[in-house]
Design a protein around this motif. Structure first.
Motif, PDB file in Angstrom:
ATOM      1  N   ALA A 190       0.821  -1.213   0.000  1.00  0.00           N
ATOM      2  CA  ALA A 190       0.000   0.000   0.000  1.00  0.00           C
ATOM      3  C   ALA A 190       0.858   1.266   0.000  1.00  0.00           C
ATOM      4  O   ALA A 190       0.393   2.327  -0.385  1.00  0.00           O
ATOM      5  CB  ALA A 190      -0.932   0.003   1.214  1.00  0.00           C
ATOM      6  N   ALA A 191       2.105   1.134   0.436  1.00  0.00           N
ATOM      7  CA  ALA A 191       2.965   2.316   0.589  1.00  0.00           C
ATOM      8  C   ALA A 191       3.444   2.890  -0.736  1.00  0.00           C
ATOM      9  O   ALA A 191       3.668   4.098  -0.834  1.00  0.00           O
ATOM     10  CB  ALA A 191       4.173   1.966   1.462  1.00  0.00           C
ATOM     11  N   GLY A 192       3.583   2.065  -1.747  1.00  0.00           N
ATOM     12  CA  GLY A 192       4.143   2.532  -3.004  1.00  0.00           C
ATOM     13  C   GLY A 192       3.129   2.999  -4.020  1.00  0.00           C
ATOM     14  O   GLY A 192       3.425   3.012  -5.215  1.00  0.00           O
ATOM     15  N   THR A 193       1.972   3.417  -3.583  1.00  0.00           N
ATOM     16  CA  THR A 193       0.897   3.783  -4.511  1.00  0.00           C
ATOM     17  C   THR A 193       0.765   5.294  -4.659  1.00  0.00           C
ATOM     18  O   THR A 193       1.236   6.061  -3.817  1.00  0.00           O
ATOM     19  CB  THR A 193      -0.447   3.225  -4.016  1.00  0.00           C
ATOM     20  N   ARG A 194       0.079   5.691  -5.718  1.00  0.00           N
ATOM     21  CA  ARG A 194      -0.220   7.117  -5.889  1.00  0.00           C
ATOM     22  C   ARG A 194      -1.175   7.608  -4.811  1.00  0.00           C
ATOM     23  O   ARG A 194      -1.121   8.774  -4.422  1.00  0.00           O
ATOM     24  CB  ARG A 194      -0.804   7.382  -7.275  1.00  0.00           C
ATOM     25  N   LEU A 195      -2.044   6.730  -4.330  1.00  0.00           N
ATOM     26  CA  LEU A 195      -2.945   7.124  -3.244  1.00  0.00           C
ATOM     27  C   LEU A 195      -2.165   7.438  -1.974  1.00  0.00           C
ATOM     28  O   LEU A 195      -2.511   8.374  -1.246  1.00  0.00           O
ATOM     29  CB  LEU A 195      -3.980   6.031  -2.977  1.00  0.00           C
ATOM     30  N   ALA A 196      -1.113   6.695  -1.699  1.00  0.00           N
ATOM     31  CA  ALA A 196      -0.277   6.983  -0.521  1.00  0.00           C
ATOM     32  C   ALA A 196       0.408   8.340  -0.689  1.00  0.00           C
ATOM     33  O   ALA A 196       0.470   9.135   0.263  1.00  0.00           O
ATOM     34  CB  ALA A 196       0.758   5.878  -0.304  1.00  0.00           C
ATOM     35  N   GLN A 197       0.913   8.606  -1.871  1.00  0.00           N
ATOM     36  CA  GLN A 197       1.537   9.912  -2.148  1.00  0.00           C
ATOM     37  C   GLN A 197       0.519  11.041  -2.000  1.00  0.00           C
ATOM     38  O   GLN A 197       0.814  12.072  -1.387  1.00  0.00           O
ATOM     39  CB  GLN A 197       2.117   9.936  -3.573  1.00  0.00           C
ATOM     40  N   ALA A 198      -0.661  10.843  -2.572  1.00  0.00           N
ATOM     41  CA  ALA A 198      -1.709  11.869  -2.484  1.00  0.00           C
ATOM     42  C   ALA A 198      -2.100  12.109  -1.037  1.00  0.00           C
ATOM     43  O   ALA A 198      -2.263  13.262  -0.617  1.00  0.00           O
ATOM     44  CB  ALA A 198      -2.924  11.455  -3.310  1.00  0.00           C
ATOM     45  N   HIS A 199      -2.242  11.027  -0.275  1.00  0.00           N
ATOM     46  CA  HIS A 199      -2.578  11.181   1.138  1.00  0.00           C
ATOM     47  C   HIS A 199      -1.523  12.006   1.850  1.00  0.00           C
ATOM     48  O   HIS A 199      -1.849  12.951   2.576  1.00  0.00           O
ATOM     49  CB  HIS A 199      -2.716   9.810   1.812  1.00  0.00           C
ATOM     50  N   PHE A 200      -0.258  11.676   1.644  1.00  0.00           N
ATOM     51  CA  PHE A 200       0.821  12.404   2.320  1.00  0.00           C
ATOM     52  C   PHE A 200       0.744  13.902   2.036  1.00  0.00           C
ATOM     53  O   PHE A 200       0.783  14.726   2.953  1.00  0.00           O
ATOM     54  CB  PHE A 200       2.185  11.851   1.892  1.00  0.00           C
ATOM     55  N   TRP A 201       0.650  14.262   0.773  1.00  0.00           N
ATOM     56  CA  TRP A 201       0.679  15.684   0.416  1.00  0.00           C
ATOM     57  C   TRP A 201      -0.600  16.413   0.794  1.00  0.00           C
ATOM     58  O   TRP A 201      -0.546  17.548   1.284  1.00  0.00           O
ATOM     59  CB  TRP A 201       1.015  15.849  -1.064  1.00  0.00           C
ATOM     60  N   LEU A 202      -1.758  15.810   0.564  1.00  0.00           N
ATOM     61  CA  LEU A 202      -3.009  16.471   0.957  1.00  0.00           C
ATOM     62  C   LEU A 202      -3.062  16.674   2.466  1.00  0.00           C
ATOM     63  O   LEU A 202      -3.472  17.740   2.938  1.00  0.00           O
ATOM     64  CB  LEU A 202      -4.212  15.641   0.490  1.00  0.00           C
ATOM     65  N   HIS A 203      -2.637  15.677   3.212  1.00  0.00           N
ATOM     66  CA  HIS A 203      -2.653  15.754   4.670  1.00  0.00           C
ATOM     67  C   HIS A 203      -1.719  16.865   5.157  1.00  0.00           C
ATOM     68  O   HIS A 203      -2.098  17.680   6.001  1.00  0.00           O
ATOM     69  CB  HIS A 203      -2.204  14.401   5.232  1.00  0.00           C
ATOM     70  N   ASN A 204      -0.508  16.899   4.599  1.00  0.00           N
ATOM     71  CA  ASN A 204       0.498  17.821   5.101  1.00  0.00           C
ATOM     72  C   ASN A 204       0.440  19.215   4.491  1.00  0.00           C
ATOM     73  O   ASN A 204       1.140  20.115   4.961  1.00  0.00           O
ATOM     74  CB  ASN A 204       1.887  17.197   4.952  1.00  0.00           C
TER      75      ASN A 204
END
Length: 119
Positions: free
Chosen positions: A59-73
């Motif tokens: 789950a860590a290497g997905t675009r959703l994980a990237q999107a979550h990180f940036w939207l959250h932060n």
């Protein structure tokens, strides 16, 4: 990805704890909602996401994980700054608060979709 989430969560931990100490020393608890959100949405949620991504690297290497990180932060600091200004009476910024809150929520949705699909 896991390390990024955990490391940024530590910044929120220090910020939230510092705000709590400031409020205690000054005996001004006006910013209690900001303090709570920083520790819950910042420290706890991001640390938990980091642990989950460590346990489930698929789950860590997905675009959703990237999107979550940036939207959250990007969303959480905007949300908290707007809320702090409003609570302290310095500015009334509902659009700013709403924009940050919606970005944070969309980040949460990315996390939920990602984990639902992958684990």
């Amino acid at each position: 990805m896991s390390a990024r989430f955990i490391k940024i969560s530590l910044a929120y931990l220090v910020l939230g704890a510092s705000l709590g100490i400031y409020m205690g020393l000054s005996q001004d608890f006006t910013l209690m909602p900001v303090h709570a959100h920083i520790l819950l949405a910042g420290w706890l949620t991001l640390a938990m996401a980091g642990v989950i991504y460590r346990l489930h690297p698929e789950a860590a290497g997905t675009r959703l994980a990237q999107a979550h990180f940036w939207l959250h932060n990007l969303g959480l600091p905007v949300f908290m700054a707007g809320l702090a200004l409003m609570l302290s009476g310095r500015a009334n910024l509902p659009p700013v608060i709403g924009t940050g809150a919606i970005a944070l929520l969309v980040g949460f949705v990315c996390l939920a979709l990602n984990l639902w699909r992958r684990i």
